[in-house]
Write an enzyme that holds these catalytic residues in place. Sequence first.
Site, PDB file in Angstrom:
ATOM      1  N   TYR A 213      91.268  -0.921  47.039  1.00 42.00           N
ATOM      2  CA  TYR A 213      91.180  -2.368  47.209  1.00 42.00           C
ATOM      3  C   TYR A 213      90.145  -2.758  48.258  1.00 42.00           C
ATOM      4  O   TYR A 213      89.528  -3.808  48.159  1.00 42.00           O
ATOM      5  CB  TYR A 213      92.545  -2.943  47.618  1.00 42.00           C
TER       6      TYR A 213
ATOM      7  N   ASP B 241     100.745  -0.638  43.170  1.00 43.38           N
ATOM      8  CA  ASP B 241     100.632  -1.864  42.384  1.00 43.38           C
ATOM      9  C   ASP B 241     101.147  -1.615  40.972  1.00 43.38           C
ATOM     10  O   ASP B 241     101.964  -2.382  40.443  1.00 43.38           O
ATOM     11  CB  ASP B 241      99.156  -2.307  42.358  1.00 43.38           C
TER      12      ASP B 241
ATOM     13  N   ASP C 180     100.902  10.385  37.395  1.00 49.01           N
ATOM     14  CA  ASP C 180     101.195  10.292  35.957  1.00 49.01           C
ATOM     15  C   ASP C 180     102.634  10.747  35.685  1.00 49.01           C
ATOM     16  O   ASP C 180     103.373  10.122  34.923  1.00 49.01           O
ATOM     17  CB  ASP C 180     100.169  11.075  35.124  1.00 49.01           C
TER      18      ASP C 180
ATOM     19  N   LYS D  59      97.645  11.771  43.613  1.00 49.99           N
ATOM     20  CA  LYS D  59      96.921  12.446  42.525  1.00 49.99           C
ATOM     21  C   LYS D  59      96.176  13.616  43.167  1.00 49.99           C
ATOM     22  O   LYS D  59      94.934  13.707  43.115  1.00 49.99           O
ATOM     23  CB  LYS D  59      95.993  11.439  41.827  1.00 49.99           C
TER      24      LYS D  59
ATOM     25  N   ASP E 201     105.161  -2.692  39.157  1.00 56.61           N
ATOM     26  CA  ASP E 201     105.359  -3.501  37.944  1.00 56.61           C
ATOM     27  C   ASP E 201     106.191  -2.735  36.922  1.00 56.61           C
ATOM     28  O   ASP E 201     107.080  -3.300  36.276  1.00 56.61           O
ATOM     29  CB  ASP E 201     104.015  -3.888  37.302  1.00 56.61           C
TER      30      ASP E 201
HETATM   31  C1  IPM Z   1     100.541  -7.572  43.737  1.00 55.74           C
HETATM   32  C2  IPM Z   1      99.472  -8.286  42.972  1.00 55.74           C
HETATM   33  C3  IPM Z   1      98.185  -8.291  43.787  1.00 55.74           C
HETATM   34  C4  IPM Z   1      97.783  -6.843  44.029  1.00 55.74           C
HETATM   35  C5  IPM Z   1      97.029  -9.095  43.150  1.00 55.74           C
HETATM   36  C6  IPM Z   1      97.402 -10.534  42.912  1.00 55.74           C
HETATM   37  C7  IPM Z   1      95.758  -9.006  43.977  1.00 55.74           C
HETATM   38  O1  IPM Z   1      99.289  -7.706  41.708  1.00 55.74           O
HETATM   39  O2  IPM Z   1     100.857  -7.996  44.857  1.00 55.74           O
HETATM   40  O3  IPM Z   1     101.070  -6.587  43.213  1.00 55.74           O
HETATM   41  O4  IPM Z   1      97.128  -6.217  43.165  1.00 55.74           O
HETATM   42  O5  IPM Z   1      98.105  -6.326  45.094  1.00 55.74           O
HETATM   43 MG    MG Z   2     100.695  -6.229  41.228  1.00 51.74          MG
END
Ligand code: IPM
Ligand code: MG
Length: 358
Positions: A136, A243, A219, A186, A247
């Site tokens: 990032y 990240d 993975d 990784k 999710d």
């Molecule tokens: C998160 C989001 C952010 C990230 C985006 C909005 C930049 O997806 O907080 O997980 O990638 O960190």
């Molecule tokens: Mg995210």
Amino acid sequence: MTTIAVLPGDGIGVEVTAVAQDVLARVRPDCTFERGFVGAAALDRDGTPLPAATLALCERSAGILFGAVGDPRYDHAAGDRRPEYAILQLRKHFDLYANVRPVALIPGLEAASSLREEFVRGLDLVVVRETTSGLYFGEPKYTREIEGVETAVDTLIYRVPEIERIAQVAFELARRRRERVTSVDKANVLESGRLWRRIVTKMHALAYTDVELDHLLVDNAAMQLVRDPLKFDVLLTENTFGDILSDEAGMLTGSLGNLPSATLGSSVGEAGRRFGLYEPISGSAPDIAGQGIANPIAAILSAALLCRYTLADEAGAARIETAVATAISNGARTRDIARGEERALSTVEFADRVLAAL
Ligand code: IPM
Ligand code: MG
């Protein structure tokens, strides 16, 4: 009075943050809330995703209640003219490196999970994600023509102190839970992954042998999360992997709209109070924005985390978490987590059920 910066941002961020603020105000009448613009909402007004006035508001606040940033209208904008830049800059500016994402299945929501009930009943893990380094923020970072070919470069960088401090957060957290850390990297391909594994192993040997540590390649970790999620306690990982995995883990609980997060720095103030940024991980969800149907659980539980870490108010945090669980067990559902005959409530109706349970 304690000042809390409220940055609703974009899309459903506006709707869910409004009700999360109501819940927090009920539990902590001593807080005052001041609103600031971020993301596309700020770009539209001021031409920048993180205006100086917003940053100044955050500087004088105890913590930040954050909604979401992101808007398809800015999909083709340059890096610092994108809504997402705001959250990245806030993390960097305040050195908020420890992103703590509890992934717990609220009893009653088993049927909403992407996995069968027996795989997720009792699910309770925490993703500890590093958020100030890695891909990032690594330099160089650019898109330009090199030898006649358009080329984009991002740099994956980790420095020893960055790994040490996030590993420490994960080990300390594990001590208050089931004493197990799974570190994800990784290391079979990446230099940064090998350093990550070496430093986490060293930290463990030096100070945390009471905690069980294992390592997974990313993975494999992605696979294990859907194969046997109940075996995880604290999942420690770098920025990009965290990240993605958070999710994925979110869907195990029935909806991304359920997952709160706290992003903390190292400074601990008076009586254990810590500055932090609290955000639902779900994002701005432009497809359902403005309809009043978004799930506010993640935002409300983020307010609970604000109580816990920024206000050092464990009882207040627990009250909010219990109220959400009570609303769910009384049958309150938003559209994303309603199944079969269950009626879907609006964002505000759901929040009213939580307020009633308080
Ligand atoms: C998160 C989001 C952010 C990230 C985006 C909005 C930049 O997806 O907080 O997980 O990638 O960190
Ligand atoms: Mg995210």
